[in-house]
Write an enzyme that holds these catalytic residues in place. Structure first.
Site, short mmCIF file in Angstrom:
data_model
loop_
_atom_site.label_atom_id
_atom_site.label_comp_id
_atom_site.label_asym_id
_atom_site.label_seq_id
_atom_site.Cartn_x
_atom_site.Cartn_y
_atom_site.Cartn_z
N ALA A 69 0.87 -1.18 0.00
CA ALA A 69 0.00 0.00 0.00
C ALA A 69 0.91 1.23 0.00
O ALA A 69 2.06 1.15 0.42
CB ALA A 69 -0.89 -0.02 1.23
N GLY A 114 0.54 -5.07 0.92
CA GLY A 114 -0.63 -5.15 0.04
C GLY A 114 -0.32 -5.82 -1.29
O GLY A 114 -1.23 -6.36 -1.93
N GLU A 117 -0.64 -9.41 -0.61
CA GLU A 117 -2.06 -9.69 -0.38
C GLU A 117 -2.81 -9.78 -1.72
O GLU A 117 -3.68 -10.62 -1.91
CB GLU A 117 -2.65 -8.61 0.53
CG GLU A 117 -2.09 -8.73 1.95
CD GLU A 117 -2.42 -7.56 2.85
OE1 GLU A 117 -2.05 -6.42 2.48
OE2 GLU A 117 -3.03 -7.76 3.91
N GLU A 137 4.58 -5.07 7.38
CA GLU A 137 3.83 -3.99 8.02
C GLU A 137 4.29 -3.68 9.44
O GLU A 137 4.22 -2.53 9.89
CB GLU A 137 2.32 -4.32 8.04
CG GLU A 137 1.65 -4.23 6.68
CD GLU A 137 1.72 -5.50 5.86
OE1 GLU A 137 2.49 -6.41 6.23
OE2 GLU A 137 1.00 -5.59 4.86
#
Ligand code: CO8
Length: 263
Positions: A69, A114, A117, A137
């Site tokens: 992200a 992300g 993911e 993260e």
């Protein structure tokens, strides 16, 4: 949000295979709000376009699939906005996972946070030898927020998922393959051709059968064995009402290749 003319993703369809490329190379294809909306737009298009029989997802450039992200954008969020951002990421991953057509991640470099993911929401994950994967993260004081805590444990088991998420470590392609995160490691320059070839092979099979198999396997992963087997029986019977199944079985008996129409 203009998703008809995306800036951060590109989407091309050739011979029934869609290639969705996350294309924010200057930020290693990091997922900001705009990019996630643009991916959603493409997934909507794929969902209704019957000409797309398989989707390959990859990242622009030589370095990254998706490096996570967008951290600069996330740094500005409060809890409510973060919740909305996480919801958006979950929508993208959920929609990807539920697409009828098979999805292949071509992990051509960093797949972090992300990015991993997103790859885990695909049916099949192939990686270049240069790929590096992880859920870093905790290094930011965060946890995975686009489904990573849940999809990772289903891929690699609970203890390995804890190790990956607690340490925030990144792993090479072969380590990731050994853990079950990646199916095969391919020389960097061969990755996209390899994935396209695999996509074409799957797309040549009966599309309704592949879609039903995907649904049964995907749904079956989250229910009891008995419920999963019931899903399979329903899907199996349903396929006998399709022209493709009639054609596939007739072609076998007549010793010729089947010609599937996707109906
Ligand atoms: N977000 C924003 N920008 C990024 C990101 C990112 N995730 N990753 C890289 N960039 C940018 C860099 O800032 C840099 O920009 P600039 O040139 O303007 O300085 C450019 O991309 C190139 O990156 P580097 O110079 O850092 O390249 P290196 O080769 O030195 O390093 C790394 C590559 C190791 C991949 C490094 O860039 C890195 O560590 N990136 C961050 C990886 C990361 O932590 N990802 C996880 C993010 S968190 C997340 O994904 C949570 C998802 C769920 C959120 C739910 C929210 C509610």
């Amino acid at each position: 949000m203009d998703v008809t003319n995306p800036e951060n993703v590109s989407f091309e369809v050739t011979d029934g295979i869609g290639v969705l490329t996350v294309a924010r190379e200057r930020a290693l294809n990091a997922l900001n709000d705009k990019t996630l909306h643009e991916i959603l737009g493409v997934l909507d298009q794929v969902r209704i376009d019957r000409n797309v029989r398989a989707l390959v997802l990859t990242g622009r450039g030589e370095k990254a699939f998706v490096a996570g992200a967008d951290i600069a954008e996330m740094a500005e969020l409060g809890p409510l906005q973060a919740r909305r951002f996480a919801d958006l990421g979950h929508r993208v991953c959920g929609r990807l996972e539920r697409l009828e057509v098979p999805t292949l991640a071509a992990v051509n470099g960093f797949a972090l946070g992300g990015g991993l993911e997103l790859a885990m929401a695909c049916d099949l994950v192939y990686a270049s030898e240069r790929a590096r994967l992880g859920q870093p993260e905790v290094n930011l004081g965060l946890i995975p927020g686009f489904g990573g805590t849940q999809r990772l444990l289903r891929r690699v088991g609970i203890m390995r998922a804890k190790e990956m998420i607690f340490t925030g470590a990144t792993y090479g392609a072969e380590q990731a393959r050994d853990m079950g995160l990646v199916l095969e490691v391919v020389p960097h320059a061969q990755l996209l051709p390899f994935c396209l070839e695999k996509a074409r092979l799957i797309a040549s099979r009966g599309p309704v059968a592949v879609a039903q198999a995907k649904r049964a396997i995907q749904a079956g992963a989250d229910v009891s064995l008995a419920s999963g087997c019931e899903l399979e029986r329903e899907a199996f019977a349903l396929l006998f009402g399709t022209a493709d199944a009639a054609e596939g079985m007739r072609a076998f008996v007549e010793k010729r290749s089947p010609s599937f129409r996707g109906a």
